[in-house]
Design a protein around this motif. Structure first.
Motif, short mmCIF file in Angstrom:
data_model
loop_
_atom_site.label_atom_id
_atom_site.label_comp_id
_atom_site.label_asym_id
_atom_site.label_seq_id
_atom_site.Cartn_x
_atom_site.Cartn_y
_atom_site.Cartn_z
N ALA A 9 -3.71 -2.83 9.76
CA ALA A 9 -2.99 -2.76 8.48
C ALA A 9 -3.47 -3.80 7.48
O ALA A 9 -3.76 -3.47 6.32
CB ALA A 9 -1.49 -2.90 8.72
N TRP A 10 -3.57 -5.07 7.89
CA TRP A 10 -3.92 -6.09 6.90
C TRP A 10 -5.36 -5.96 6.45
O TRP A 10 -5.70 -6.25 5.28
CB TRP A 10 -3.62 -7.50 7.43
CG TRP A 10 -4.42 -8.00 8.59
CD1 TRP A 10 -4.07 -7.98 9.90
CD2 TRP A 10 -5.70 -8.67 8.54
NE1 TRP A 10 -5.05 -8.57 10.69
CE2 TRP A 10 -6.04 -9.02 9.87
CE3 TRP A 10 -6.56 -9.01 7.51
CZ2 TRP A 10 -7.23 -9.68 10.20
CZ3 TRP A 10 -7.76 -9.67 7.83
CH2 TRP A 10 -8.08 -9.99 9.15
N LEU A 59 -15.18 -5.30 6.65
CA LEU A 59 -14.03 -5.88 7.34
C LEU A 59 -13.40 -4.88 8.30
O LEU A 59 -12.89 -5.25 9.36
CB LEU A 59 -12.99 -6.38 6.32
CG LEU A 59 -11.73 -7.02 6.91
CD1 LEU A 59 -12.06 -8.28 7.70
CD2 LEU A 59 -10.72 -7.34 5.80
N LEU A 60 -13.43 -3.59 7.95
CA LEU A 60 -12.82 -2.58 8.81
C LEU A 60 -13.55 -2.41 10.14
O LEU A 60 -12.97 -1.96 11.12
CB LEU A 60 -12.75 -1.24 8.07
CG LEU A 60 -11.78 -1.20 6.89
CD1 LEU A 60 -11.86 0.15 6.19
CD2 LEU A 60 -10.35 -1.47 7.34
N VAL A 100 0.84 -1.20 0.00
CA VAL A 100 0.00 0.00 0.00
C VAL A 100 0.88 1.25 0.00
O VAL A 100 1.88 1.32 0.73
CB VAL A 100 -0.93 0.01 1.23
CG1 VAL A 100 -1.72 1.31 1.32
CG2 VAL A 100 -1.88 -1.19 1.19
N ALA A 101 0.52 2.24 -0.80
CA ALA A 101 1.25 3.51 -0.86
C ALA A 101 0.87 4.37 0.34
O ALA A 101 -0.31 4.63 0.59
CB ALA A 101 0.92 4.24 -2.16
N VAL A 102 1.87 4.82 1.09
CA VAL A 102 1.65 5.50 2.36
C VAL A 102 2.46 6.79 2.42
O VAL A 102 3.58 6.87 1.89
CB VAL A 102 2.09 4.59 3.55
CG1 VAL A 102 1.91 5.30 4.88
CG2 VAL A 102 1.32 3.29 3.54
N ARG A 103 1.89 7.79 3.09
CA ARG A 103 2.65 8.97 3.49
C ARG A 103 2.47 9.16 4.98
O ARG A 103 1.39 8.89 5.53
CB ARG A 103 2.18 10.22 2.73
CG ARG A 103 2.54 10.19 1.26
CD ARG A 103 2.09 11.44 0.54
NE ARG A 103 2.77 12.64 1.02
CZ ARG A 103 2.59 13.85 0.45
NH1 ARG A 103 1.78 13.99 -0.60
NH2 ARG A 103 3.23 14.90 0.92
N VAL A 104 3.53 9.60 5.65
CA VAL A 104 3.49 9.81 7.10
C VAL A 104 3.89 11.25 7.38
O VAL A 104 4.97 11.70 6.96
CB VAL A 104 4.45 8.86 7.84
CG1 VAL A 104 4.35 9.08 9.35
CG2 VAL A 104 4.14 7.41 7.49
N VAL A 156 -9.02 -4.16 1.85
CA VAL A 156 -10.08 -3.29 1.34
C VAL A 156 -9.55 -2.44 0.19
O VAL A 156 -10.19 -2.33 -0.87
CB VAL A 156 -10.64 -2.41 2.48
CG1 VAL A 156 -11.61 -1.36 1.92
CG2 VAL A 156 -11.35 -3.28 3.52
N ILE A 157 -8.40 -1.82 0.37
CA ILE A 157 -7.82 -0.97 -0.66
C ILE A 157 -7.58 -1.75 -1.94
O ILE A 157 -7.83 -1.24 -3.06
CB ILE A 157 -6.50 -0.34 -0.15
CG1 ILE A 157 -6.80 0.71 0.93
CG2 ILE A 157 -5.71 0.29 -1.29
CD1 ILE A 157 -5.57 1.22 1.64
#
Length: 514
Positions: A315-316, A330-331, A28-32, A321-322
């Motif tokens: 996370a999983w 599921l969330l 998954v593409a993430v920004r923090v 879902v994504i």
């Protein structure tokens, strides 16, 4: 044009960093982003229990932390000036291959940041979330300076004063548990044994002194973490010199130590213990984890491990879902599985705190004549360590667990239980460990004969993130499906059709079907 990310994580503490690492392992593409100008330099928490060490292991972020950790946390409690209780807290025990890590939180965060950088993501420091707007397809986050980031999902891991939680309008009910506590890391020249921590029970409130590891760059072995309760104190901002002066007085009055041997403070703070828990871990496309969702007394050191467990659980599910493998229902299981644990942590830490600060004659008698003798019993200490470790956390009562056993009574683990790390053989015939194969993958535990009946079924539902392993003591009549967070999803006969039913129910409806 707005910048974009599949998930925007707000907050670069242990929960946020663990979530970002786990999401990256799932592709998954993430920004923090974090509003702080840079990484924290103060030690803050100083113990990560065994479940947290396992999370780091599965994320590939454990590194050399076990080598730098103290072997275990041993706490000697003094009553009336005499050692009354010795608690060996965090030692390895059966089913606990990784004991607690006794290290500053800064070291754990640094290891997580290093792993996240290996996965292609750097924390964007000095970046403040100022507003957000949600719609059916995502969240538009407004950062300082008016810059906008368009994300499919936004995760608030930004602590007890969470901006995400406030902007989302999620209530955070609760109340303060205690009056003020003083906290400081100091250099002190005492003759106290540094093999463990020390705590002094006193009618005015407890005092604790914990040895701190020697800094990586070397230096004298004289750093101590001090914590003291101040009954009836007003909530006010004290300066570092004022806190240091107070500690020099308190260590003499409560512990009989020479306060003048406290030379200086590395860091000092004042806090009040609160008990708060959000009504909802999710509101639409906005999710909360760690201290943004729950805060409690620091007694027992449950903060970091609980937040990192939140992150791994979320996370999983979010990744599935994504990537279109699961519906949004599921969330909802994220809250269903994690909120009961947070409720229990709040309950136990609150009870422990009340016992520590109780100053009534009845409370003092209870501690001296009941709790101290019980606490010195080895069986009680083992049980306390097991609870604090969170290795016994189970989701048996959650919506994803199959009720009862499909293989008859007495079979352990059951659906929802944590699966211990175990020796396995991979598809190439190489020996490996179960937990080393998880993190961003599911594990199908089966013998060569039974694997073929379930491999395609699991792969069709979960994509290419399923690894087939043969346990060293595998049974030829059953198959296990283990979640990326090391909990047992399903266990049953290979040709029963039960695996397909579980996958369809869990992924599309957020409910297990036997």
């Amino acid at each position: 044009m707005a910048e974009s990310a599949e998930v925007l994580v707000v907050g670069a503490g242990p929960a946020g960093l663990a979530l970002a690492c786990a999401l990256r392992l799932h592709g998954v593409a993430v920004r923090v982003v974090d509003q702080a100008p840079g990484p924290a330099t103060t030690s803050r928490a100083n113990i990560l229990h065994a479940r947290g060490a396992e999370v780091l292991d599965r994320l590939g972020a454990l590194g050399d932390l076990p080598d730098r950790s103290a072997p275990a946390l041993v706490l000697t409690t003094y009553i009336g000036g005499r050692a009354a209780l010795v608690t060996r807290f965090g030692e390895a025990a059966p089913g606990m291959p990784r004991p607690a890590l006794v290290l500053p939180q800064t070291d754990i965060e640094a290891q997580l940041r290093s792993r996240l950088a290996e996965l292609g993501v750097d924390v964007e420091w000095g970046t403040t979330l100022t507003d957000l707007a949600e719609d059916d397809h995502g969240v538009t986050a407004v950062l300082d300076g008016g810059r906008k980031v368009r994300a499919g999902w936004l995760a608030g891991c930004d602590g007890s004063h969470s901006t995400v939680r406030k902007l989302a309008g999620i209530p955070f009910p609760g109340a303060p548990l205690t009056d003020q506590w003083l906290l400081a890391d100091v250099h002190a020249g005492w003759d106290l044994a540094r093999a463990g921590g020390h705590g002094w029970a006193h009618r005015d409130g407890p005092l604790f002194a914990m040895p701190m590891p020697t800094p990586a760059g070397g230096g004298p072995d004289d750093r101590w973490r001090l914590m003291a309760y101040l009954p009836g104190a007003k909530e006010e901002a004290l300066t570092e010199p004022e806190i240091l002066t107070a500690f020099r007085r308190l260590v003499g009055a409560r512990a009989g130590l020479d306060g003048e041997k406290i030379r200086d403070a590395v860091w000092a703070s004042v806090f009040r213990a609160h008990r708060r828990l959000v009504d909802a871990y999710r509101r639409g496309r906005i999710l909360l984890a760690g201290d943004a969702a729950h805060i409690h007394s620091p007694m027992g050191g449950q903060g970091m491990v609980t937040g990192m467990g939140d992150a791994e659980n979320l996370a999983w599910k979010l990744a599935l879902v994504i990537q279109g493998h699961a519906g949004e229902q599921l969330l909802d299981t994220y809250q269903d599985e994690r909120r009961p644990l947070a409720t229990e942590v709040l309950r136990t830490t609150s009870a422990t705190t009340r016992l520590q600060i109780g100053d009534s004659p009845l409370a003092r008698l209870l501690v001296k004549w009941v709790l101290v003798p019980l606490g010195n019993h080895p069986a009680v200490q083992r049980r306390s360590t097991q609870i604090a470790s969170q290795l016994g956390v189970s989701y048996r009562r959650g919506p994803l667990a199959v009720r009862g056993s499909l293989l008859g009574p007495g079979r352990r683990p059951r659906s929802g239980d944590r699966v211990p790390d175990m020796r396995c053989v991979d598809a190439h015939g190489d020996v490996t460990r179960l937990h080393a194969e998880l993190g961003g993958r599911w594990a199908l535990l089966a013998t060569a004969r039974t694997a073929s009946a379930c491999r395609s079924e699991a792969g069709a539902a979960l994509g290419d993130r399923v690894v087939v392993l043969t346990p060293a003591d595998g049974r030829d009549d059953e198959v296990w499906l283990v979640r990326p967070d090391a909990h047992l999803a399903w266990r049953g006969r290979p040709a029963s059709g039960g695996l397909g039913r579980w996958l369809r129910g869990a992924l599309q409806h957020g409910r297990a079907q036997a």
